[in-house]
Design a protein around this motif. Sequence first.
Motif, PDB file in Angstrom:
ATOM      1  N   VAL A 177       0.797  -1.292  -0.001  1.00  0.00           N
ATOM      2  CA  VAL A 177       0.062   0.176  -0.174  1.00  0.00           C
ATOM      3  C   VAL A 177       0.744   1.080   0.192  1.00  0.00           C
ATOM      4  O   VAL A 177       0.497   2.115  -0.527  1.00  0.00           O
ATOM      5  CB  VAL A 177      -0.830   0.096   1.338  1.00  0.00           C
ATOM      6  CG1 VAL A 177      -1.765   1.296   1.215  1.00  0.00           C
ATOM      7  CG2 VAL A 177      -1.968  -1.085   1.040  1.00  0.00           C
ATOM      8  N   ALA A 178       2.077   1.258   0.763  1.00  0.00           N
ATOM      9  CA  ALA A 178       2.816   2.380   0.941  1.00  0.00           C
ATOM     10  C   ALA A 178       3.293   2.889  -0.375  1.00  0.00           C
ATOM     11  O   ALA A 178       3.386   4.155  -0.641  1.00  0.00           O
ATOM     12  CB  ALA A 178       3.904   2.265   1.906  1.00  0.00           C
ATOM     13  N   GLN A 230       0.663   4.236  -2.562  1.00  0.00           N
ATOM     14  CA  GLN A 230      -0.029   5.600  -2.033  1.00  0.00           C
ATOM     15  C   GLN A 230       1.237   6.722  -2.422  1.00  0.00           C
ATOM     16  O   GLN A 230       0.756   7.860  -2.570  1.00  0.00           O
ATOM     17  CB  GLN A 230      -0.219   5.468  -0.765  1.00  0.00           C
ATOM     18  CG  GLN A 230      -1.392   4.994  -0.205  1.00  0.00           C
ATOM     19  CD  GLN A 230      -1.615   4.858   1.260  1.00  0.00           C
ATOM     20  OE1 GLN A 230      -0.831   5.046   1.898  1.00  0.00           O
ATOM     21  NE2 GLN A 230      -2.943   4.808   1.742  1.00  0.00           N
ATOM     22  N   ALA A 283       0.162   7.484  -6.223  1.00  0.00           N
ATOM     23  CA  ALA A 283      -1.139   7.883  -6.863  1.00  0.00           C
ATOM     24  C   ALA A 283      -1.172   9.390  -6.760  1.00  0.00           C
ATOM     25  O   ALA A 283      -1.816   9.680  -7.754  1.00  0.00           O
ATOM     26  CB  ALA A 283      -2.232   7.249  -5.591  1.00  0.00           C
ATOM     27  N   PRO A 284      -0.804  10.352  -6.025  1.00  0.00           N
ATOM     28  CA  PRO A 284      -1.032  11.508  -6.226  1.00  0.00           C
ATOM     29  C   PRO A 284      -0.390  12.227  -7.566  1.00  0.00           C
ATOM     30  O   PRO A 284      -0.886  13.017  -8.241  1.00  0.00           O
ATOM     31  CB  PRO A 284      -0.337  12.617  -5.059  1.00  0.00           C
ATOM     32  CG  PRO A 284      -0.076  11.138  -4.108  1.00  0.00           C
ATOM     33  CD  PRO A 284      -0.101  10.105  -4.764  1.00  0.00           C
ATOM     34  N   HIS A 296      -2.396  11.288 -10.670  1.00  0.00           N
ATOM     35  CA  HIS A 296      -3.492  11.999 -10.771  1.00  0.00           C
ATOM     36  C   HIS A 296      -3.381  13.320 -11.675  1.00  0.00           C
ATOM     37  O   HIS A 296      -4.140  13.501 -12.299  1.00  0.00           O
ATOM     38  CB  HIS A 296      -4.018  12.382  -9.242  1.00  0.00           C
ATOM     39  CG  HIS A 296      -5.301  13.120  -9.264  1.00  0.00           C
ATOM     40  ND1 HIS A 296      -6.446  12.426  -9.802  1.00  0.00           N
ATOM     41  CD2 HIS A 296      -6.046  14.403  -8.787  1.00  0.00           C
ATOM     42  CE1 HIS A 296      -7.606  13.114  -9.681  1.00  0.00           C
ATOM     43  NE2 HIS A 296      -7.136  14.421  -9.377  1.00  0.00           N
ATOM     44  N   ALA A 329       0.191   8.274 -15.558  1.00  0.00           N
ATOM     45  CA  ALA A 329      -1.195   7.583 -15.629  1.00  0.00           C
ATOM     46  C   ALA A 329      -1.304   6.653 -16.594  1.00  0.00           C
ATOM     47  O   ALA A 329      -1.822   5.285 -16.492  1.00  0.00           O
ATOM     48  CB  ALA A 329      -2.237   8.616 -15.634  1.00  0.00           C
ATOM     49  N   HIS A 337      -1.417   2.558 -16.254  1.00  0.00           N
ATOM     50  CA  HIS A 337      -2.582   1.642 -16.699  1.00  0.00           C
ATOM     51  C   HIS A 337      -2.081   0.546 -17.684  1.00  0.00           C
ATOM     52  O   HIS A 337      -2.758  -0.480 -17.448  1.00  0.00           O
ATOM     53  CB  HIS A 337      -3.409   2.778 -17.561  1.00  0.00           C
ATOM     54  CG  HIS A 337      -4.943   2.181 -17.976  1.00  0.00           C
ATOM     55  ND1 HIS A 337      -5.035   1.569 -18.756  1.00  0.00           N
ATOM     56  CD2 HIS A 337      -5.890   2.284 -16.881  1.00  0.00           C
ATOM     57  CE1 HIS A 337      -6.533   1.185 -18.808  1.00  0.00           C
ATOM     58  NE2 HIS A 337      -6.932   1.883 -17.481  1.00  0.00           N
ATOM     59  N   ILE A 395      -2.915  -2.287 -15.014  1.00  0.00           N
ATOM     60  CA  ILE A 395      -4.517  -2.534 -15.236  1.00  0.00           C
ATOM     61  C   ILE A 395      -4.615  -3.114 -16.508  1.00  0.00           C
ATOM     62  O   ILE A 395      -5.531  -4.184 -16.205  1.00  0.00           O
ATOM     63  CB  ILE A 395      -5.375  -1.002 -15.364  1.00  0.00           C
ATOM     64  CG1 ILE A 395      -4.892  -0.122 -14.327  1.00  0.00           C
ATOM     65  CG2 ILE A 395      -6.552  -1.362 -15.428  1.00  0.00           C
ATOM     66  CD1 ILE A 395      -5.288  -0.439 -12.755  1.00  0.00           C
ATOM     67  N   THR A 431     -12.387  -4.898  -8.840  1.00  0.00           N
ATOM     68  CA  THR A 431     -11.485  -3.846  -8.287  1.00  0.00           C
ATOM     69  C   THR A 431     -11.860  -3.288  -7.097  1.00  0.00           C
ATOM     70  O   THR A 431     -11.444  -3.123  -6.040  1.00  0.00           O
ATOM     71  CB  THR A 431     -11.180  -2.890  -9.475  1.00  0.00           C
ATOM     72  OG1 THR A 431     -10.831  -3.372 -10.695  1.00  0.00           O
ATOM     73  CG2 THR A 431     -10.135  -1.913  -8.804  1.00  0.00           C
ATOM     74  N   MET A 444     -10.847  -2.732  -3.094  1.00  0.00           N
ATOM     75  CA  MET A 444     -10.547  -1.484  -2.741  1.00  0.00           C
ATOM     76  C   MET A 444     -11.478  -1.243  -1.482  1.00  0.00           C
ATOM     77  O   MET A 444     -11.161  -0.249  -0.684  1.00  0.00           O
ATOM     78  CB  MET A 444     -10.735  -0.452  -3.900  1.00  0.00           C
ATOM     79  CG  MET A 444      -9.397  -0.655  -4.690  1.00  0.00           C
ATOM     80  SD  MET A 444      -9.875   0.584  -6.144  1.00  0.00           S
ATOM     81  CE  MET A 444      -9.141   2.234  -5.658  1.00  0.00           C
ATOM     82  N   ALA A 445     -12.586  -1.640  -1.616  1.00  0.00           N
ATOM     83  CA  ALA A 445     -13.715  -1.198  -0.651  1.00  0.00           C
ATOM     84  C   ALA A 445     -13.453  -1.543   0.893  1.00  0.00           C
ATOM     85  O   ALA A 445     -13.615  -1.224   1.728  1.00  0.00           O
ATOM     86  CB  ALA A 445     -15.099  -1.571  -1.201  1.00  0.00           C
ATOM     87  N   ARG A 446     -12.913  -2.941   0.817  1.00  0.00           N
ATOM     88  CA  ARG A 446     -13.002  -3.631   2.268  1.00  0.00           C
ATOM     89  C   ARG A 446     -11.916  -2.637   3.281  1.00  0.00           C
ATOM     90  O   ARG A 446     -12.203  -2.748   4.363  1.00  0.00           O
ATOM     91  CB  ARG A 446     -12.450  -5.223   2.234  1.00  0.00           C
ATOM     92  CG  ARG A 446     -12.495  -5.684   3.476  1.00  0.00           C
ATOM     93  CD  ARG A 446     -12.204  -6.913   3.411  1.00  0.00           C
ATOM     94  NE  ARG A 446     -12.956  -7.881   4.552  1.00  0.00           N
ATOM     95  CZ  ARG A 446     -12.483  -8.964   5.119  1.00  0.00           C
ATOM     96  NH1 ARG A 446     -11.303  -9.508   4.888  1.00  0.00           N
ATOM     97  NH2 ARG A 446     -13.111  -9.547   6.068  1.00  0.00           N
ATOM     98  N   LEU A 503     -11.502   0.370   3.323  1.00  0.00           N
ATOM     99  CA  LEU A 503     -12.061   1.613   3.783  1.00  0.00           C
ATOM    100  C   LEU A 503     -13.282   1.051   5.003  1.00  0.00           C
ATOM    101  O   LEU A 503     -13.446   1.939   5.776  1.00  0.00           O
ATOM    102  CB  LEU A 503     -12.645   2.311   2.297  1.00  0.00           C
ATOM    103  CG  LEU A 503     -11.916   3.282   2.034  1.00  0.00           C
ATOM    104  CD1 LEU A 503     -13.017   3.805   0.911  1.00  0.00           C
ATOM    105  CD2 LEU A 503     -11.422   4.471   3.065  1.00  0.00           C
ATOM    106  N   ARG A 561     -11.869  -1.905   7.309  1.00  0.00           N
ATOM    107  CA  ARG A 561     -10.451  -1.838   7.787  1.00  0.00           C
ATOM    108  C   ARG A 561      -9.478  -2.882   8.001  1.00  0.00           C
ATOM    109  O   ARG A 561      -8.925  -3.024   9.173  1.00  0.00           O
ATOM    110  CB  ARG A 561     -10.402  -0.874   9.088  1.00  0.00           C
ATOM    111  CG  ARG A 561     -11.099   0.527   8.930  1.00  0.00           C
ATOM    112  CD  ARG A 561     -11.342   1.349  10.256  1.00  0.00           C
ATOM    113  NE  ARG A 561     -10.003   1.512  10.976  1.00  0.00           N
ATOM    114  CZ  ARG A 561      -9.953   2.030  12.131  1.00  0.00           C
ATOM    115  NH1 ARG A 561     -11.069   2.439  12.760  1.00  0.00           N
ATOM    116  NH2 ARG A 561      -8.756   1.974  12.773  1.00  0.00           N
TER     117      ARG A 561
END
Lengths: 197, 197
Positions: free
Chosen positions: B103-104, B107, B110-111, B114, B120, B124, B128, B163, B167-169, B171, B174
């Motif tokens: 994750v680190a 992250q 990611a910025p 964007h 990007a 992809h 992806i 996807t 990603m949702a779990r 958030l 936790r």
Amino acid sequence: MSAAANAEGARRTRLTPEREGELYTAVRDLLREVGYDALTMDAVAARSRSSKATLYRQWQSKPRLVAAALRHQRPPLNRFDTGSLRGDLHELARRMGEAKKDVAVMQAVAPAAHKNKDLAEALHEALIQPELEVLQSMLDRAVARGEAEAGAPAHEFFPHMVTGALMARPLIERCEADATYLKRYLDAVVLPVLVRN
Amino acid sequence: MSAAANAEGARRTRLTPEREGELYTAVRDLLREVGYDALTMDAVAARSRSSKATLYRQWQSKPRLVAAALRHQRPPLNRFDTGSLRGDLHELARRMGEAKKDVAVMQAVAPAAHKNKDLAEALHEALIQPELEVLQSMLDRAVARGEAEAGAPAHEFFPHMVTGALMARPLIERCEADATYLKRYLDAVVLPVLVRN
């Protein structure tokens, strides 16, 4: 509103909503500029022309102040009731699709939330929990009306489907999850697995 | 393998896989330490005891080098065929649930992704696109076997569902999207909306 939220409201009566909004804007600007780790209460006080004493009296801690600042720009979905699950999902698509998405400020906070448990908890309480409650009440009403079957296996994943739809589109299609896309997704995926066959 | 991928392979023949792996590790370490914007090709060359000329000869640009370094630690799902859609989804859950999630480093990138179109696009293409192809071939086989109906409305959202589940779990609950959770999600949500009723 919970007792805790009432107590929080009472503590905040000294700030006008305008003043509170200015403070949150200062916090979000600083987050975009320096990130979470380098943001200090001193810098927030200086930028917002307030005092550290005020900040701590109102928000107790940096994680809680940051969570409140993020919540302020993305107010939780208010509960709404259109009378049908399909209607509620379409209204959800409209509200979520039109909500302002400040990706830069969320990305500034994400790495810290991954390492800092207090921040992760404050963010979950301020941003996630209120939306989970809205979705749960939507599903409860659908079950009460007989549109959805109580305890169906997909129900526990309702929040995951909705959150996932929002997060996946930028990665896969490289564009925002707007209301039109969300409505198509909710109709094609979420409604069919939630309703009684 | 595409012609472009073959050409890329040919250009890289001067580096052993071990050496390439060391280089990618240096890139990921630097991304975690300083982020994408502050990462320089000079720093990568110094850290990996190589030359900038080598880096540019092999990867042409910083976005492509970074994308390759991220792909290296998370190799694309290889195609697999268990003979049924349910079996393929369970195998997918196992592989995705067991994949290492750094994750680190994601992250840290990611910025920049964007804001930076070249980055990007490189991400992809490297991360992806290969997974989209695996999912599409899984769905095509299910349609060919008559398990899924060609053109069903949910099919275009298959990658979004998968996807989104990943990603949702973190958030919402936790915790990581592990194989057990993914299998339950795929069984409760994805399989029912993909298959012919």
